[in-house]
Design a protein around this motif. Structure first.
Motif, PDB file in Angstrom:
ATOM      1  N   LEU A  37      23.804  23.341  -1.627  1.00 52.08           N
ATOM      2  CA  LEU A  37      23.520  22.153  -2.412  1.00 52.08           C
ATOM      3  C   LEU A  37      22.585  21.201  -1.559  1.00 52.08           C
ATOM      4  O   LEU A  37      21.620  20.497  -1.851  1.00 52.08           O
ATOM      5  N   VAL A  38      23.015  21.373  -0.154  1.00 49.83           N
ATOM      6  CA  VAL A  38      22.461  20.554   0.840  1.00 49.83           C
ATOM      7  C   VAL A  38      20.915  20.851   0.907  1.00 49.83           C
ATOM      8  O   VAL A  38      19.986  20.229   0.938  1.00 49.83           O
ATOM      9  N   MET A  39      20.708  22.165   0.853  1.00 49.67           N
ATOM     10  CA  MET A  39      19.191  22.627   0.780  1.00 49.67           C
ATOM     11  C   MET A  39      18.420  22.233  -0.218  1.00 49.67           C
ATOM     12  O   MET A  39      17.227  21.682  -0.164  1.00 49.67           O
ATOM     13  N   ARG A  40      18.956  22.544  -1.403  1.00 55.69           N
ATOM     14  CA  ARG A  40      18.267  22.096  -2.691  1.00 55.69           C
ATOM     15  C   ARG A  40      17.986  20.603  -2.496  1.00 55.69           C
ATOM     16  O   ARG A  40      16.912  19.877  -3.059  1.00 55.69           O
ATOM     17  N   THR A  41      18.900  19.596  -2.000  1.00 57.53           N
ATOM     18  CA  THR A  41      18.868  18.259  -1.915  1.00 57.53           C
ATOM     19  C   THR A  41      17.593  17.789  -1.153  1.00 57.53           C
ATOM     20  O   THR A  41      16.781  17.001  -1.397  1.00 57.53           O
ATOM     21  N   LEU A  42      17.638  18.577   0.303  1.00 59.00           N
ATOM     22  CA  LEU A  42      16.372  18.258   0.947  1.00 59.00           C
ATOM     23  C   LEU A  42      15.177  18.692   0.473  1.00 59.00           C
ATOM     24  O   LEU A  42      14.071  18.153   0.634  1.00 59.00           O
ATOM     25  N   GLN A  43      15.077  19.809  -0.296  1.00 58.79           N
ATOM     26  CA  GLN A  43      13.970  20.440  -0.876  1.00 58.79           C
ATOM     27  C   GLN A  43      13.489  19.469  -2.186  1.00 58.79           C
ATOM     28  O   GLN A  43      12.429  19.118  -2.421  1.00 58.79           O
ATOM     29  N   ALA A  44      14.488  18.564  -2.746  1.00 60.40           N
ATOM     30  CA  ALA A  44      14.087  17.879  -3.402  1.00 60.40           C
ATOM     31  C   ALA A  44      13.529  16.427  -3.028  1.00 60.40           C
ATOM     32  O   ALA A  44      12.933  15.647  -3.852  1.00 60.40           O
ATOM     33  N   GLY A  45      13.656  16.485  -1.833  1.00 65.34           N
ATOM     34  CA  GLY A  45      12.896  15.347  -1.149  1.00 65.34           C
ATOM     35  C   GLY A  45      13.741  14.152  -0.732  1.00 65.34           C
ATOM     36  O   GLY A  45      13.432  13.113  -0.143  1.00 65.34           O
ATOM     37  N   PRO A 452       9.610  20.198  -5.438  1.00 66.22           N
ATOM     38  CA  PRO A 452      10.806  19.167  -5.315  1.00 66.22           C
ATOM     39  C   PRO A 452      11.307  18.696  -6.618  1.00 66.22           C
ATOM     40  O   PRO A 452      12.346  18.389  -6.700  1.00 66.22           O
ATOM     41  N   LEU A 453      10.407  18.793  -7.697  1.00 68.97           N
ATOM     42  CA  LEU A 453      10.925  18.370  -9.178  1.00 68.97           C
ATOM     43  C   LEU A 453      12.004  19.258  -9.471  1.00 68.97           C
ATOM     44  O   LEU A 453      12.885  19.047  -9.949  1.00 68.97           O
ATOM     45  N   LEU A 454      11.628  20.749  -9.419  1.00 66.87           N
ATOM     46  CA  LEU A 454      12.512  21.698 -10.122  1.00 66.87           C
ATOM     47  C   LEU A 454      13.718  21.818  -9.051  1.00 66.87           C
ATOM     48  O   LEU A 454      15.142  21.811  -9.638  1.00 66.87           O
ATOM     49  N   ALA A 455      13.541  21.295  -7.615  1.00 73.79           N
ATOM     50  CA  ALA A 455      14.831  21.265  -6.752  1.00 73.79           C
ATOM     51  C   ALA A 455      15.884  20.175  -7.294  1.00 73.79           C
ATOM     52  O   ALA A 455      16.893  20.314  -7.281  1.00 73.79           O
ATOM     53  N   GLY A 456      15.048  18.974  -7.606  1.00 73.11           N
ATOM     54  CA  GLY A 456      15.728  17.841  -8.051  1.00 73.11           C
ATOM     55  C   GLY A 456      16.529  18.250  -9.373  1.00 73.11           C
ATOM     56  O   GLY A 456      17.893  17.861  -9.349  1.00 73.11           O
ATOM     57  N   ILE A 457      16.034  18.808 -10.220  1.00 74.42           N
ATOM     58  CA  ILE A 457      16.776  19.252 -11.552  1.00 74.42           C
ATOM     59  C   ILE A 457      17.815  20.090 -11.357  1.00 74.42           C
ATOM     60  O   ILE A 457      18.818  19.900 -11.827  1.00 74.42           O
ATOM     61  N   SER A 458      17.648  20.882 -10.345  1.00 70.82           N
ATOM     62  CA  SER A 458      18.698  21.984 -10.189  1.00 70.82           C
ATOM     63  C   SER A 458      20.143  21.292  -9.645  1.00 70.82           C
ATOM     64  O   SER A 458      20.964  22.191  -9.794  1.00 70.82           O
ATOM     65  N   LEU A 459      20.026  20.115  -8.869  1.00 74.46           N
ATOM     66  CA  LEU A 459      21.178  19.502  -8.615  1.00 74.46           C
ATOM     67  C   LEU A 459      22.210  19.298  -9.445  1.00 74.46           C
ATOM     68  O   LEU A 459      23.300  19.196  -9.310  1.00 74.46           O
ATOM     69  N   VAL A 460      21.624  18.958 -10.740  1.00 74.22           N
ATOM     70  CA  VAL A 460      22.334  18.680 -11.901  1.00 74.22           C
ATOM     71  C   VAL A 460      23.244  19.861 -12.261  1.00 74.22           C
ATOM     72  O   VAL A 460      24.441  19.694 -12.388  1.00 74.22           O
ATOM     73  N   PHE A 461      22.604  21.164 -12.182  1.00 68.17           N
ATOM     74  CA  PHE A 461      23.137  22.263 -12.497  1.00 68.17           C
ATOM     75  C   PHE A 461      24.093  22.881 -11.360  1.00 68.17           C
ATOM     76  O   PHE A 461      25.237  23.389 -11.711  1.00 68.17           O
ATOM     77  N   ILE A 462      23.892  22.465 -10.267  1.00 66.29           N
ATOM     78  CA  ILE A 462      24.651  22.899  -9.028  1.00 66.29           C
ATOM     79  C   ILE A 462      26.143  21.959  -9.233  1.00 66.29           C
ATOM     80  O   ILE A 462      27.147  22.644  -8.845  1.00 66.29           O
ATOM     81  N   ILE A 463      25.843  20.932  -9.678  1.00 70.13           N
ATOM     82  CA  ILE A 463      27.177  20.168  -9.642  1.00 70.13           C
ATOM     83  C   ILE A 463      28.018  20.716 -10.897  1.00 70.13           C
ATOM     84  O   ILE A 463      29.083  20.751 -10.822  1.00 70.13           O
ATOM     85  N   LEU A 464      27.293  20.885 -11.995  1.00 76.24           N
ATOM     86  CA  LEU A 464      28.026  21.480 -12.885  1.00 76.24           C
ATOM     87  C   LEU A 464      28.765  22.787 -12.509  1.00 76.24           C
ATOM     88  O   LEU A 464      29.767  22.873 -12.742  1.00 76.24           O
TER      89      LEU A 464
END
Ligand code: HEM
Length: 485
Positions: A37-45, A452-464
Motif C-alpha cells: 500500500l505504501v508503494m502504491r501511495t508513493l507511485q500515486a504521487g 499515478p492515476l491508476l496507482a491512485g485508483i488502486s488505493l481504493v481497492f487495496i483498502i477494500l
C-alpha cells in the motif's frame, strides 16, 4: 485415504508446530501488504518528498518477504496434510522455523535500517554497486540471510522427501506404476505433488548455493569478477523455481481438502501422474523466459524457454482446473469460507497463468518486459491464487481443530472484499502494463501520466482488500484456541 475429516486425530506436536508457522504467516502477511500500500501511495504521487531509496528498500523487503512467507506457509501446510500418510520430522520443522525467524530479522535490518534496495532477485552485480546508498554490511546481511534461509529450507524440503521415501519408493512417489500398469500402492495426489515440488525446491536451492559460492569467491577469495549472465541464469533458476513450487504447495492443499466439501474423492489416475511428471521435467527450464532481453543468451536457450513456458502451464493447470470444476459441479457443496477460497485460488491461478503465458511469448515480451504487466501477472497467481488457496487451507484446519461453527454470512462479506479489492488492484497493474507504464518506478515521469492515476485508483481497492482483517481476526482467534486446547 483422502479422509479429510480426520483432522483432529493428527499428532498434537505436528499441529503445534504448524500453528506456529500459521502465526508467522498471519502476522507477516498484513505487514508486507501494508508495504505494498505504501508503494502504491508513493507511485500515486502522495508524499512526493519521500527519498526514492525508501521506495526501493520497501519494495525489496515486500518482494523478498512475500515470496518467503508464502513459500514457508505453503510447505508447512502441505507437510501438515502430508502427515496423514508419512511422518515429516517435527525437529526439522522447528529448526527451520527458528532459522527463518533469524533470516527475517537480517532482511528487515538490511532493508529498513541499511536501506538496501536491490529488488527481490538482487541481480548481480547491483548489490555491490550501491554508490553509497546502502552500506556494505547491508549487502552482507542480505547474503547472510539467503544462506541461513537456503540451508533451512533445503534441509526442510529434503526431510519431506526423506519422510516420503520412508513409505514409498521414488518411482511410486512419482506414480510411475500408474503409467506402466505394474502393481503398486495407492498414492494420494498430495504425495506425488509433494515429491515433484520438493525435488524442484532442492534443484532451485542448489542454484542458490552456487550463486553464494561464486559471489563468496569473488568477494572474499579475491577471485575475478563473475560472469553476470551466468549469475542471472542461476538467480532466475532459483527464484522462478521457488515461486512456481509455492504454487504447487497451494495446489496440493486443494487436492487434499476440496473432497471433504464436495463429497467426491480426488484420486490419482494416469492423467494426474502424467501431468505432474511433465511439470517436473519442464519446470526446470521455464525460468528462461526471464532472459529474453539478454542478447548474449544463446538462441537455443531462448527457444527452449519459449517452449517450456508454454508447455509447463498446460498439464498441471489444466488437469487441476478441470478437475476442480468437475469436483464442484452439482456437488451440492456448501460454499463456506474454506472451499470458496480454495476455488477462488484455483481460478486466480488460471487467470494469472494466462497473463503469464502472454508475457512469456517472446514478441509480446519485447513490449511488456519491465512494465507493470509483470507485477500484474505474478500478483494474480500469487495474491489471487496461491495466497487464497493457503488462506482457505488454513481456515479449514483452524475450523477442524476447534469445531467452531462458521458465520457464513460474514464469510461471504470477507470473500467479496478479497475478490473486489484484489482484482481491482490487479486491474490497475494490468491496465498500466498494457499502457507501457514501467515497473519499479518510485515516482512516474510526465510521459506516463496514467501511472499515478491508476496507482491512485488502486488505493481504493487495496483498502477494500483490507476486509482481510476479518479473516485474520477470525482465523487468529481460532488458532490461539487450538494452541491452548
Ligand atoms: C495487498 C497486497 C499487495 C500489494 C498492495 C502489493 C503491491 C506491490 C507493489 C506496488 C509493487 C511494486 C510494483 C512495481 O512498481 O514494480 C509490488 C511488487 C512486488 N510484490 Fe506485491 N503487493 C501485494 C501482495 C503481494 C503478494 C501476496 C506477493 C507474493 C506472494 C507479492 C510479491 C511482490 C513481488 C515479488 C514484487 C516485486 C518486487 C521487486 O520488483 O523487486 N506482493 N507489490
Amino acid at each position: 485415504m483422502n479422509d479429510v475429516a480426520a483432522t483432529d486425530t493428527y499428532p498434537a506436536q505436528m499441529t503445534r508446530v504448524t500453528l506456529y508457522w500459521v502465526a508467522v504467516g498471519l502476522v507477516l502477511f498484513p505487514v508486507l501488504a501494508i508495504l505494498g500500500l505504501v508503494m502504491r501511495t508513493l507511485q500515486a504521487g502522495f508524499f512526493a518528498a519521500t527519498p526514492p531509496e525508501w521506495f526501493y528498500a520497501v519494495m525489496t523487503l515486500h518482494g523478498l518477504g512475500m515470496v518467503g512467507v508464502w513459500f514457508v506457509a505453503g510447505l508447512a501446510a502441505m507437510s501438515f496434510l502430508l502427515a496423514r500418510y508419512v511422518r515429516p520430522s517435527l525437529t526439522v520443522s522447528w529448526i527451520a522455523l527458528g532459522m527463518t525467524a533469524l533470516g527475517v530479522v537480517m532482511l528487515v535490518a538490511a532493508t529498513l535500517v541499511g536501506k538496501l534496495g536491490v529488488g527481490w532477485y538482487f541481480l548481480y552485480p547491483l548489490p555491490f554497486f550501491s554508490e553509497g546508498t546502502w552500506p556494505d554490511w547491508a549487502t552482507a546481511a542480505l547474503f547472510g540471510a539467503l544462506a541461513v534461509l537456503g540451508v533451512a529450507w533445503t534441509v526442510w524440503s529434503g526431510d519431506v522427501l526423506r519422510a516420503i521415501a520412508g513409505r514409498y519408493r521414488l518411482s511410486e512417489a512419482l506414480g510411475w506404476h500408474y503409467l506402466s500398469g505394474r502393481d503398486g500402492p495407492d498414492v494420494p495426489p498430495i504425495v506425488i505433488i509433494a515429491t515433484v515440488s520438493c525435488i524442484g525446491v532442492l534443484a532451485g536451492l542448489v542454484a542458490a548455493v552456487v550463486i553464494l559460492l561464486l559471489i563468496g569467491w569473488e568477494v572474499l577469495g579475491g577471485g575475478t569478477a563473475n560472469d553476470a549472465l551466468l549469475i542471472k541464469n542461476l538467480t532466475f533458476y532459483f527464484g522462478h523455481m521457488l515461486v512456481n513450487i509455492t504454487m504447487y504447495f497451494g495446489v496440493a492443499l486443494v487436492y487434499e481438502i476440496m473432497p471433504a466439501y464436495t463429497g467426491r474423492p480426488w484420486k490419482t489416475n494416469t492423467l494426474v501422474v502424467l501431468s505432474w511428471n511433465t511439470v517436473l521435467a519442464l519446470v526446470m527450464f521455464a525460468y528462461l523466459h526471464h532472459l529474453y532481453m539478454d542478447f548474449a543468451q544463446p538462441r537455443w536457450l531462448q527457444v527452449l524457454g519459449q517452449l517450456s513456458s508454454y508447455l509447463v502451464s498446460v498439464p498441471a493447470a489444466v488437469v487441476t482446473i478441470f478437475s476442480t470444476l468437475v469436483l464442484t459441479y452439482r456437488s451440492q457443496m456448501g460454499w463456506s469460507l474454506a472451499p470458496t477460497l480454495l476455488y477462488l485460488g484455483v481460478m486466480g491461478w488460471a487467470i494469472g497463468g494466462v497473463a503469464a503465458v502472454i508475457d512469456s511469448t517472446i514478441t509480446v515480451n519485447q513490449a511488456f518486459h519491465n512494465t507493470l504487466w509483470v507485477p500484474a501477472h505474478f500478483h494474480t497467481y500469487y495474491l489471487m491464487g496461491v495466497v487464497l488457496m493457503i488462506l482457505g487451507g488454513v481456515y479449514h484446519l483452524a475450523v477442524a481443530l476447534t469445531s467452531e461453527a462458521e458465520n457464513v454470512k460474514r464469510s461471504r462479506v470477507m470473500a467479496a472484499h478479497l475478490v473486489v479489492g484484489g482484482y481491482g488492484l490487479m486491474l490497475s497493474f494490468y491496465l498500466a502494463g498494457a499502457d507501457a507504464v514501467p515497473r519499479r518506478f518510485a515516482a512516474y515521469p510526465m510521459e506516463v501520466a496514467n501511472g499515478p492515476l491508476l496507482a491512485g485508483i488502486s488505493l481504493v481497492f487495496i483498502i477494500l482488500f483490507g476486509g482481510l482483517g476479518l479473516y485474520l481476526w477470525d482465523t487468529g482467534r481460532l488458532c490461539v484456541r487450538a494452541l491452548r486446547a
